[in-house]
Design an enzyme around this catalytic site. Sequence first.
Site, short mmCIF file in Angstrom:
data_model
loop_
_atom_site.label_atom_id
_atom_site.label_comp_id
_atom_site.label_asym_id
_atom_site.label_seq_id
_atom_site.Cartn_x
_atom_site.Cartn_y
_atom_site.Cartn_z
CD GLU A 68 -2.93 -1.26 0.14
OE1 GLU A 68 -2.96 -0.28 -0.69
OE2 GLU A 68 -3.63 -2.06 0.01
CG HIS A 99 -4.58 0.31 5.81
ND1 HIS A 99 -5.94 0.39 5.76
CD2 HIS A 99 -4.36 -1.30 5.19
CE1 HIS A 99 -6.37 -0.64 5.33
NE2 HIS A 99 -5.82 -1.54 4.95
CG HIS A 117 -7.76 -5.12 8.13
ND1 HIS A 117 -6.92 -6.34 8.13
CD2 HIS A 117 -7.27 -4.07 7.19
CE1 HIS A 117 -6.33 -6.07 6.80
NE2 HIS A 117 -6.74 -4.70 6.30
CG HIS A 155 -9.65 -3.36 2.92
ND1 HIS A 155 -9.10 -3.57 1.72
CD2 HIS A 155 -8.52 -3.43 3.80
CE1 HIS A 155 -7.78 -3.74 1.81
NE2 HIS A 155 -7.62 -3.64 3.15
#
Length: 274
Positions: free
Chosen positions: A117, A141, A143, A212
């Site tokens: 990413e 980032h 989850h 996501h």
Amino acid sequence: MQNITQSWFVQGMIKATTDAWLKGWDERNGGNLTLRLDDADIAPYHDNFHQQPRYIPLSQPMPLLANTPFIVTGSGKFFRNVQLDPAANLGIVKVDSDGAGYHILWGLTNEAVPTSELPAHFLSHCERIKATNGKDRVIMHCHATNLIALTYVLENDTAVFTRQLWEGSTECLVVFPDGVGILPWMVPGTDEIGQATAQEMQKHSLVLWPFHGVFGSGPTLDETFGLIDTAEKSAQILVKVYSMGGMKQTISREELIALGQRFGVTPLASALAL
């Protein structure tokens, strides 16, 4: 020779990745984290650097990041293992003079590479540098479980999602008055999702990827972790509230306005108008 693993930035990455794994936000190799550094941060540790740094071209040039060092998590690496072997799971990279690629100065041993990413991170760093006059240095980032769950049951609309999170916990409007950006579902690890995320990062420090995870931005690792943690706590409360039959009462628009005035923040107008 100073040991780079004892530096504030490696230790900070160890703490952030370990805390995120303990929260349940980063199963297996899920999640990624990047921190923008200055040359002065890494200067004392040159003796730790690879003798022949590998060079990796970027899929698109990013001249705004030219000559900028970052510490990043690796592709396919597990957050739970960062504390056990930082050099295998983290890396320090430095973008070249024209922003066309980067050298891996330290870490990412055994031919490892930065997170898949990285395009989304670098594009978001560019936008947050412009939006905050260079104040924001972290892109995270993960989850976050309950935030993901809400993307299945709430309308995936910035105003709707933001208002629900603000009502879920009083501190939310104070912590993220700019609201939560939301993308359509997109294939991860592509320039397309990176560009879409960066576009939302122009306006929001939090961006949801439905089904996501979430992207967060902030000036420090603690601030960025705390931003996501605050939104996730509200999402957890909302999941419980919805499972108990929904809200019987909540924070009103007038109360949200008063909250913003008390703490000197300007709430996202579209969310406040609902």
